[in-house]
Design an enzyme around this catalytic site. Structure first.
Site, PDB file in Angstrom:
ATOM      1  N   LYS A 156       0.884  -1.169   0.000  1.00 42.20           N
ATOM      2  CA  LYS A 156       0.000   0.000   0.000  1.00 42.20           C
ATOM      3  C   LYS A 156       0.922   1.219   0.000  1.00 42.20           C
ATOM      4  CE  LYS A 156      -4.033   1.914   2.378  1.00 42.20           C
ATOM      5  NZ  LYS A 156      -4.874   2.161   1.219  1.00 42.20           N
TER       6      LYS A 156
HETATM    7  N1  PMP Z   1      -7.636  -1.704  -2.808  1.00 47.31           N
HETATM    8  C1  PMP Z   1      -7.096  -0.473  -2.746  1.00 47.31           C
HETATM    9  C2  PMP Z   1      -6.382   0.056  -3.929  1.00 47.31           C
HETATM   10  C3  PMP Z   1      -7.241   0.295  -1.578  1.00 47.31           C
HETATM   11  O1  PMP Z   1      -6.721   1.524  -1.512  1.00 47.31           O
HETATM   12  C4  PMP Z   1      -7.950  -0.243  -0.482  1.00 47.31           C
HETATM   13  C5  PMP Z   1      -8.106   0.576   0.767  1.00 47.31           C
HETATM   14  N2  PMP Z   1      -7.033   0.385   1.642  1.00 47.31           N
HETATM   15  C6  PMP Z   1      -8.482  -1.525  -0.598  1.00 47.31           C
HETATM   16  C7  PMP Z   1      -8.305  -2.230  -1.776  1.00 47.31           C
HETATM   17  C8  PMP Z   1      -9.217  -2.161   0.550  1.00 47.31           C
HETATM   18  O2  PMP Z   1      -8.317  -2.555   1.553  1.00 47.31           O
HETATM   19  P1  PMP Z   1      -8.732  -2.543   3.088  1.00 47.31           P
HETATM   20  O3  PMP Z   1      -9.976  -3.340   3.205  1.00 47.31           O
HETATM   21  O4  PMP Z   1      -7.592  -3.159   3.788  1.00 47.31           O
HETATM   22  O5  PMP Z   1      -8.944  -1.124   3.469  1.00 47.31           O
END
Ligand code: PMP
Length: 311
Positions: A156
Site C-alpha cells: 500500500k
Molecule cells: N484496494 C485499494 C487500492 C485500496 O486503496 C484499499 C483501501 N485500503 C483496498 C483495496 C481495501 O483494503 P482494506 O480493506 O484493507 O482497506
C-alpha cells in the site's frame, strides 16, 4: 476533512498545523511512502480499533517490499495509533499511519534519507454516497491497474495512488461515482480504493492476488464471515462481463466498508437494489464492529483513554 488537535510524528505529538515536512523530502518528489487506512468504531464499551494488528502488519509488509526500515516496532505503532485516537478524544474515526522517506537530499537513490513516521486521525463519515451509488453507479475504467513487476500492488504505497487517481478522476469526469480497474491482462482487479466481490449462484467470487489487487483487510474479513455463513468463496480471475451478469456486486475497504454496487457502465446489476447476501454480510459486519454482536473473530482492540500529554 475535519482537523483534530494532534498528530503523532516520529514518536511525539505535534499540533495538527505543525505536522509539516520539507518540500525537498524524498517522498514529495518520488512518491516514496507506505501507509494504512483504518477505522475506529464507537461501541458501548468505548472506541474500538478494527483489526489494528493486521493494519500495522500490512504497513510493515509494504515497507519491507520497498526496503524501508521503519524505526519503530509494530507494538510502538499500534500504541501510537491508539494514543492518537485517545489524545484527540475521538470516539469514531479514520486513522492514517504513514511512513515515508524524508528530507536528506534529492535523487532517486533514497540512501541516507530518514524514514519518517506519522499517525493522523480524524472523523470521516461515509466514503461513497449511497444515493449517488444508486443514481450514477460505477464504471469500468479505461485505466488498467498497475502491472505485475512494475509497481507491487501488494504494497500500500503512496505512488500506487497516482494510478488510483486516474481511475477515480476519469469515473467522476464521466458522471460515475467510482471506477473499477481491470488488470493488464483484462481481468477485473479492484476499485481505485476498494476490493470487489460478485455474488453468483450463492457463491462469492473475488479476484485473487494475481490480479494486481491490494490484499484488503476488509476483503479478508468478508471472506471469513461468508465462509462461516456457509457461502462458497472463490478467489479467481474474473472476466469483465461477469460483472454485468452477477446477481450482486459490492465494494469492500476500510473507508468504503461494505458498499453495494447496483449499476455498472449504466447496466443495472440484479434487480438494481442491494442484494440479500450483500445486506446480510453488511449487517453482520456493522453489528460486529459496533459491538452489537460478539467479537467472535477478535477484530476489535479497545482504545484506552489517553492520559499523558507529551506536547
Ligand atoms: N484496494 C485499494 C487500492 C485500496 O486503496 C484499499 C483501501 N485500503 C483496498 C483495496 C481495501 O483494503 P482494506 O480493506 O484493507 O482497506
Amino acid at each position: 476533512m475535519t482537523p483534530t488537535d494532534y498528530i503523532w510524528m516520529n514518536g511525539r505529538f505535534v499540533k495538527w498545523d505543525d505536522a509539516t515536512i520539507h518540500v525537498c523530502s524524498h517522498v514529495v518528489h518520488y512518491g516514496s511512502s507506505v501507509f494504512e487506512g483504518m477505522r475506529v468504531y464507537k461501541t458501548n464499551n468505548g472506541p474500538a480499533a478494527f483489526r489494528l494488528k493486521e493494519h500495522t502488519k500490512r504497513l510493515f509488509d509494504s515497507a519491507r517490499i520497498y526496503r524501508m526500515d521503519i524505526p519503530f516496532t509494530p507494538d510502538q505503532i499500534n500504541q501510537a495509533i491508539l494514543d492518537t485516537v485517545g489524545i484527540n478524544g475521538l470516539d469514531e474515526c479514520y486513522v492514517r499511519p504513514i511512513a515515508f522517506r524524508g528530507f536528506h537530499r534529492l535523487g532517486v537513490d533514497p540512501t541516507g534519507c530518514p524514514i519518517d513516521v506519522a499517525v493522523a486521525a480524524w472523523p470521516w463519515g461515509k466514503y461513497l454516497s449511497e444515493e449517488e451509488m444508486q443514481r450514477k453507479g460505477v464504471c469500468v475504467s479505461s485505466w488498467h491497474r498497475i502491472a505485475p513487476n512494475t509497481m507491487p500492488a501488494m504494497a500500500k504505497a503512496g505512488a500506487n495512488y497516482m494510478n488510483s487517481q486516474l481511475i477515480k478522476l476519469e469515473a467522476i469526469a464521466h458522471g460515475y461515482v467510482e471506477g473499477i480497474a481491470l488488470d493488464v491482462f483484462g481481468h477485473v482487479s479492484e476499485g481505485s480504493g476498494e476490493n470487489l466481490f460478485l455474488v453468483r449462484k450463492k457463491a462469492l467470487i473475488t479476484p485473487d492476488f494475481s490480479a494486481s489487487i491490494l490484499p484488503g483487510i476488509t476483503r479478508s474479513s468478508v471472506i471469513q464471515m461468508a465462509e462461516d455463513m456457509g457461502l462458497k468463496v472463490i478467489e479467481q480471475n474474473v472476466p469483465r462481463e461477469a460483472l454485468y451478469l452477477a446477481e450482486e456486486v459490492f465494494f469492500t475497504g476500510s473507508a468504503v466498508e461494505i458498499e453495494p454496487i447496483t449499476k455498472i457502465d449504466g447496466i443495472v446489476i440484479g434487480d438494481g437494489r442491494p442484494g440479500p447476501i450483500t445486506t446480510k454480510l453488511r449487517t453482520e459486519f456493522f453489528d460486529i464492529v459496533r459491538g452489537k454482536a460478539r467479537d467472535r473473530y477478535g477484530w476489535l482492540t479497545p482504545v484506552p483513554a489517553y492520559k499523558e500529554v507529551t506536547v
